[in-house]
Design a protein around this motif. Structure first.
Motif, PDB file in Angstrom:
ATOM      1  N   PRO A  43      39.452  31.666  71.596  1.00 12.37           N
ATOM      2  CA  PRO A  43      39.228  30.709  70.503  1.00 12.37           C
ATOM      3  C   PRO A  43      39.638  31.300  69.155  1.00 12.37           C
ATOM      4  O   PRO A  43      39.491  32.500  68.916  1.00 12.37           O
ATOM      5  N   GLN A  44      40.150  30.435  68.285  1.00 14.16           N
ATOM      6  CA  GLN A  44      40.643  30.892  66.994  1.00 14.16           C
ATOM      7  C   GLN A  44      39.571  31.641  66.198  1.00 14.16           C
ATOM      8  O   GLN A  44      39.862  32.626  65.518  1.00 14.16           O
ATOM      9  N   GLU A  45      38.319  31.182  66.294  1.00 17.82           N
ATOM     10  CA  GLU A  45      37.237  31.848  65.570  1.00 17.82           C
ATOM     11  C   GLU A  45      37.045  33.288  66.035  1.00 17.82           C
ATOM     12  O   GLU A  45      36.681  34.170  65.249  1.00 17.82           O
ATOM     13  N   VAL A  46      37.295  33.524  67.309  1.00 18.98           N
ATOM     14  CA  VAL A  46      37.197  34.890  67.845  1.00 18.98           C
ATOM     15  C   VAL A  46      38.313  35.753  67.277  1.00 18.98           C
ATOM     16  O   VAL A  46      38.076  36.880  66.800  1.00 18.98           O
ATOM     17  N   ASN A  47      39.518  35.237  67.290  1.00 19.15           N
ATOM     18  CA  ASN A  47      40.655  36.000  66.762  1.00 19.15           C
ATOM     19  C   ASN A  47      40.489  36.273  65.266  1.00 19.15           C
ATOM     20  O   ASN A  47      40.776  37.380  64.783  1.00 19.15           O
ATOM     21  N   GLU A  48      40.020  35.273  64.546  1.00 21.30           N
ATOM     22  CA  GLU A  48      39.823  35.464  63.101  1.00 21.30           C
ATOM     23  C   GLU A  48      38.748  36.511  62.818  1.00 21.30           C
ATOM     24  O   GLU A  48      38.881  37.317  61.889  1.00 21.30           O
ATOM     25  N   ILE A 226      17.334  40.930  87.656  1.00 18.12           N
ATOM     26  CA  ILE A 226      18.188  41.457  86.590  1.00 18.12           C
ATOM     27  C   ILE A 226      19.444  40.594  86.582  1.00 18.12           C
ATOM     28  O   ILE A 226      20.128  40.465  87.602  1.00 18.12           O
ATOM     29  N   THR A 227      19.733  39.974  85.460  1.00 20.29           N
ATOM     30  CA  THR A 227      20.882  39.083  85.333  1.00 20.29           C
ATOM     31  C   THR A 227      21.993  39.774  84.550  1.00 20.29           C
ATOM     32  O   THR A 227      21.742  40.357  83.500  1.00 20.29           O
ATOM     33  N   CYS A 228      23.213  39.697  85.079  1.00 22.39           N
ATOM     34  CA  CYS A 228      24.379  40.300  84.423  1.00 22.39           C
ATOM     35  C   CYS A 228      25.282  39.185  83.912  1.00 22.39           C
ATOM     36  O   CYS A 228      25.712  38.321  84.691  1.00 22.39           O
ATOM     37  N   MET A 229      25.579  39.204  82.609  1.00 26.29           N
ATOM     38  CA  MET A 229      26.398  38.172  81.976  1.00 26.29           C
ATOM     39  C   MET A 229      27.421  38.813  81.034  1.00 26.29           C
ATOM     40  O   MET A 229      27.290  39.983  80.666  1.00 26.29           O
ATOM     41  N   ALA A 230      28.408  38.023  80.636  1.00 25.06           N
ATOM     42  CA  ALA A 230      29.431  38.490  79.697  1.00 25.06           C
ATOM     43  C   ALA A 230      30.235  37.302  79.206  1.00 25.06           C
ATOM     44  O   ALA A 230      30.332  36.280  79.892  1.00 25.06           O
ATOM     45  N   PRO A 231      30.855  37.436  78.035  1.00 25.89           N
ATOM     46  CA  PRO A 231      31.766  36.397  77.560  1.00 25.89           C
ATOM     47  C   PRO A 231      33.184  36.583  78.093  1.00 25.89           C
ATOM     48  O   PRO A 231      34.073  35.794  77.788  1.00 25.89           O
ATOM     49  N   SER A 232      33.398  37.602  78.895  1.00 27.96           N
ATOM     50  CA  SER A 232      34.764  38.025  79.244  1.00 27.96           C
ATOM     51  C   SER A 232      35.560  36.972  79.993  1.00 27.96           C
ATOM     52  O   SER A 232      36.717  36.700  79.644  1.00 27.96           O
ATOM     53  N   LYS A 233      34.991  36.372  81.029  1.00 31.73           N
ATOM     54  CA  LYS A 233      35.707  35.325  81.763  1.00 31.73           C
ATOM     55  C   LYS A 233      35.769  34.045  80.936  1.00 31.73           C
ATOM     56  O   LYS A 233      36.804  33.383  80.862  1.00 31.73           O
ATOM     57  N   THR A 234      34.642  33.706  80.321  1.00 29.73           N
ATOM     58  CA  THR A 234      34.523  32.444  79.595  1.00 29.73           C
ATOM     59  C   THR A 234      35.574  32.310  78.498  1.00 29.73           C
ATOM     60  O   THR A 234      36.232  31.268  78.371  1.00 29.73           O
ATOM     61  N   PHE A 235      35.734  33.355  77.694  1.00 31.10           N
ATOM     62  CA  PHE A 235      36.584  33.285  76.498  1.00 31.10           C
ATOM     63  C   PHE A 235      37.854  34.124  76.614  1.00 31.10           C
ATOM     64  O   PHE A 235      38.568  34.305  75.633  1.00 31.10           O
ATOM     65  N   GLU A 279      29.958  37.862  69.488  1.00 35.55           N
ATOM     66  CA  GLU A 279      29.173  37.117  68.505  1.00 35.55           C
ATOM     67  C   GLU A 279      29.917  35.875  68.030  1.00 35.55           C
ATOM     68  O   GLU A 279      29.336  34.785  67.925  1.00 35.55           O
ATOM     69  N   ALA A 280      31.203  36.004  67.763  1.00 37.12           N
ATOM     70  CA  ALA A 280      31.988  34.854  67.308  1.00 37.12           C
ATOM     71  C   ALA A 280      32.107  33.801  68.411  1.00 37.12           C
ATOM     72  O   ALA A 280      31.978  32.595  68.154  1.00 37.12           O
ATOM     73  N   ALA A 281      32.349  34.265  69.637  1.00 36.01           N
ATOM     74  CA  ALA A 281      32.498  33.334  70.752  1.00 36.01           C
ATOM     75  C   ALA A 281      31.226  32.549  70.991  1.00 36.01           C
ATOM     76  O   ALA A 281      31.245  31.318  71.142  1.00 36.01           O
ATOM     77  N   TYR A 282      30.100  33.236  71.000  1.00 34.44           N
ATOM     78  CA  TYR A 282      28.834  32.573  71.268  1.00 34.44           C
ATOM     79  C   TYR A 282      28.367  31.712  70.094  1.00 34.44           C
ATOM     80  O   TYR A 282      27.586  30.775  70.274  1.00 34.44           O
ATOM     81  N   THR A 283      28.854  32.013  68.912  1.00 26.56           N
ATOM     82  CA  THR A 283      28.466  31.230  67.740  1.00 26.56           C
ATOM     83  C   THR A 283      29.301  29.963  67.592  1.00 26.56           C
ATOM     84  O   THR A 283      28.784  28.894  67.240  1.00 26.56           O
ATOM     85  N   TYR A 284      30.600  30.072  67.881  1.00 26.24           N
ATOM     86  CA  TYR A 284      31.516  28.960  67.588  1.00 26.24           C
ATOM     87  C   TYR A 284      32.235  28.388  68.808  1.00 26.24           C
ATOM     88  O   TYR A 284      32.943  27.387  68.685  1.00 26.24           O
ATOM     89  N   GLY A 285      32.073  28.985  69.972  1.00 26.74           N
ATOM     90  CA  GLY A 285      32.962  28.682  71.084  1.00 26.74           C
ATOM     91  C   GLY A 285      32.605  27.532  71.990  1.00 26.74           C
ATOM     92  O   GLY A 285      33.382  27.220  72.901  1.00 26.74           O
ATOM     93  N   ALA A 286      31.473  26.877  71.798  1.00 21.52           N
ATOM     94  CA  ALA A 286      31.041  25.837  72.742  1.00 21.52           C
ATOM     95  C   ALA A 286      32.061  24.704  72.923  1.00 21.52           C
ATOM     96  O   ALA A 286      32.371  24.325  74.068  1.00 21.52           O
ATOM     97  N   PRO A 287      32.624  24.131  71.840  1.00 16.10           N
ATOM     98  CA  PRO A 287      33.601  23.053  72.046  1.00 16.10           C
ATOM     99  C   PRO A 287      34.833  23.528  72.818  1.00 16.10           C
ATOM    100  O   PRO A 287      35.380  22.780  73.633  1.00 16.10           O
ATOM    101  N   TRP A 288      35.248  24.758  72.562  1.00 16.60           N
ATOM    102  CA  TRP A 288      36.405  25.336  73.266  1.00 16.60           C
ATOM    103  C   TRP A 288      36.121  25.427  74.757  1.00 16.60           C
ATOM    104  O   TRP A 288      36.975  25.080  75.589  1.00 16.60           O
ATOM    105  N   VAL A 289      34.928  25.870  75.129  1.00 19.97           N
ATOM    106  CA  VAL A 289      34.573  25.994  76.541  1.00 19.97           C
ATOM    107  C   VAL A 289      34.488  24.632  77.210  1.00 19.97           C
ATOM    108  O   VAL A 289      34.930  24.452  78.348  1.00 19.97           O
TER     109      VAL A 289
END
Length: 392
Positions: A43-48, A226-235, A279-289
Motif C-alpha cells: 500500500p502507498q501509505e506503507v511505502n511513504e 500461542i498465536t503467530c501473526m504478521a503483516p507479511s503475507k497480507t501486505f 504500523e503503517a499497514a495496520y493503520t491505513y491498509g484496511a481498504p487495500w486488503v
C-alpha cells in the motif's frame, strides 16, 4: 488503493521468487508462481512511511512504542473482533522463527507434535530440525473440500504435547468455521495440549468468509494458545522481517520470551523498517486488503473455471482464502516427479510440488495467484495448452 493490474519487473531485485527461477527450474522462461509473496506493490501509505523514515537517515535501535503496539491491537480488534493487550505481544523476525522458538520452549526432544496434513513444509522442517516427532492428523478430502477427522484428531492428541494449527490452512485454502475451531480447542484443553496457531494468512479471506483467531473464542482457549501473526503475507512485506506472537498466558509468555532470549533475540525489538511498515499497514491498509481479497477471489474463480472448461484434468480445490490454490492433478495420471516436470518443462510455469506438503499432496500442485491478471492469464493459458498437448 492498490494498483493490482500493474505488471512490475522484479528481475534483479534479489527476489527469491524471480531471481532464482533459472536455478530452480533450469529456464528463465518459466513464470514463477511458487513462493508465497505477491507481485503487487505494498500500500502507498506503507511505502511513504518507509521513505519518510529513510529520509531521517539514522537507523539505531528501534523501540516498540505505544503507537506501534496500538496499531496491532486496533487491527486485530477491527479486523478479527479480538481484544488483545500490549503485554501479550512477543516480537519476532518471522512466523517460522516463532514456531521454532515455541517448539523449543514447550516440548522436549522426541516429544510428539501434531500437524494436519497436507500442510506448510516448515511445519515438518521445524519439528524435524528440533528432533521432535511428527504426528499427523490427515485432513479428509471429499467432494473437492477438506475437513477435519475429529476422531483421529483426538486419538492423536493423546500422543503429543503441542498441536500446530494452520489457520487459514496452507495449502488447502480452508478458513476454519467457528464450530471446527471450538471442537479442536475443546479437545486440546481436554488432553492438555498447547495450541500454536499459525494465522499468517488470517487477513486474506474471500468476501463473505470470516477468519476467527482460535484464541479469541474464550479466555480458557486463549490460555491454552500461542498465536503467530504478521503483516507479511497480507501486505506483501515479507522481506521486511517483522511478525509477532500473542498469548494471554503469562507463563507461556515468560517461557516464549526466554526461548527467544536464549538464542540472542530480543523479543521487544524489530527491524526498523519492518516496524514502520507494520504500523503503517495496520493503520491505513484496511481498504487495500478488502480490494485485494475481492481480486484474489476473482483470480480463484478464473483459474477454476478456465480449467473446468479447457483442462478438466486439473481440479482446483474449493478455496475460501489465501492467494494459494491447491490443484488436484490426478487427472493427468503422472507421478509426483513427472508432475513437477510437466509444469516446468511443458507448461513453463513454476508451481510448488504438492509432495512437499506431505504424502497426501503427491497428486497436487500449489499455485500462487498473487499477481496481476495479465500474468495469471498467461500462466493459465500455458498450462491449458500443455494439458492439451499431453492428451495426444
Amino acid at each position: 488503493m492498490g494498483n493490482f493490474d500493474e505488471v512490475i519487473n522484479r528481475w534483479n531485485t534479489k527476489s527469491v521468487k524471480w531471481d532464482l527461477v533459472e536455478t530452480l527450474f533450469q529456464s528463465k522462461d518459466v513464470i514463477p508462481m511458487w513462493v508465497a509473496d505477491m507481485d503487487f506493490k505494498a500500500p502507498q501509505e506503507v511505502n511513504e512511511a518507509i521513505i519518510k523514515r529513510a529520509e531521517h537517515g539514522v537507523y539505531g535501535y528501534t523501540l516498540a512504542d505505544h503507537a506501534f503496539k496500538e496499531s496491532i491491537i486496533n487491527w486485530n480488534k477491527e479486523r478479527h473482533n479480538w481484544s488483545i493487550q500490549p503485554k501479550w505481544l512477543t516480537f519476532s523476525s518471522g512466523v517460522v522463527a516463532s514456531l521454532h522458538m515455541a517448539i523449543q520452549a514447550f516440548s522436549e526432544p522426541n516429544d510428539g507434535i501434531l500437524i494436519q496434513t497436507p500442510v506448510y513444509p516448515p511445519f515438518y522442517n521445524s519439528i524435524n530440525a528440533l528432533d521432535r516427532t511428527i504426528i499427523k492428523n490427515p485432513l479428509i478430502f471429499q467432494d473437492n473440500y477438506y475437513t477435519i477427522d475429529f476422531a483421529d484428531f483426538e486419538e492423536k492428541l493423546k500422543q503429543v504435547k503441542v498441536f500446530i494449527l494452520c489457520s487459514p490452512h496452507n495449502p488447502v485454502g480452508r478458513v476454519w468455521r467457528k464450530d471446527e475451531l471450538e471442537e479442536m480447542a475443546r479437545l486440546c484443553i481436554k488432553h492438555n495440549v498447547l495450541i500454536i496457531s499459525d494465522e499468517i494468512h488470517g487477513d486474506l479471506v474471500y468476501p463473505g468468509k470470516k477468519h476467527i483467531p482460535i484464541a479469541s473464542l474464550s479466555e480458557e482457549i486463549a490460555n491454552q494458545t500461542i498465536t503467530c501473526m504478521a503483516p507479511s503475507k497480507t501486505f506483501n512485506v515479507a522481506g521486511l522481517a517483522a511478525s509477532y506472537c500473542i498469548t494471554s498466558n503469562e507463563e507461556y509468555k515468560r517461557l516464549l520470551d526466554k526461548a527467544f532470549n536464549k538464542q540472542g533475540f530480543h523479543s521487544d525489538q524489530l527491524n526498523t523498517m519492518g516496524q514502520v511498515a507494520m504500523e503503517a499497514a495496520y493503520t491505513y491498509g484496511a481498504p487495500w486488503v478488502d480490494e485485494l481479497n475481492t481480486l484474489l477471489e476473482s483470480h480463484y474463480h478464473f483459474v477454476k473455471e478456465s480449467f473446468e472448461k479447457h483442462a478438466p484434468e486439473l481440479n482446483v480445490v474449493k478455496s475460501e482464502g489465501t492467494y494459494l490454490l491447491w490443484i488436484d492433478c490426478s487427472g493427468l495420471k503422472l507421478n509426483a516427479k513427472e508432475l513437477r516436470e510437466f509444469f516446468v518443462k511443458e507448461a513453463k510455469v513454476g508451481l510448488n510440488a504438492g509432495k512437499d506438503y506431505g504424502e497426501e499432496g503427491e497428486q497436487f500442485m500449489r499455485m500462487n495467484v498473487g499477481c496481476p491478471r495479465e500474468t495469471l492469464e498467461e500462466a493459465v493459458e500455458r498450462i491449458i495448452e500443455a494439458v492439451k498437448r499431453n492428451r495426444i
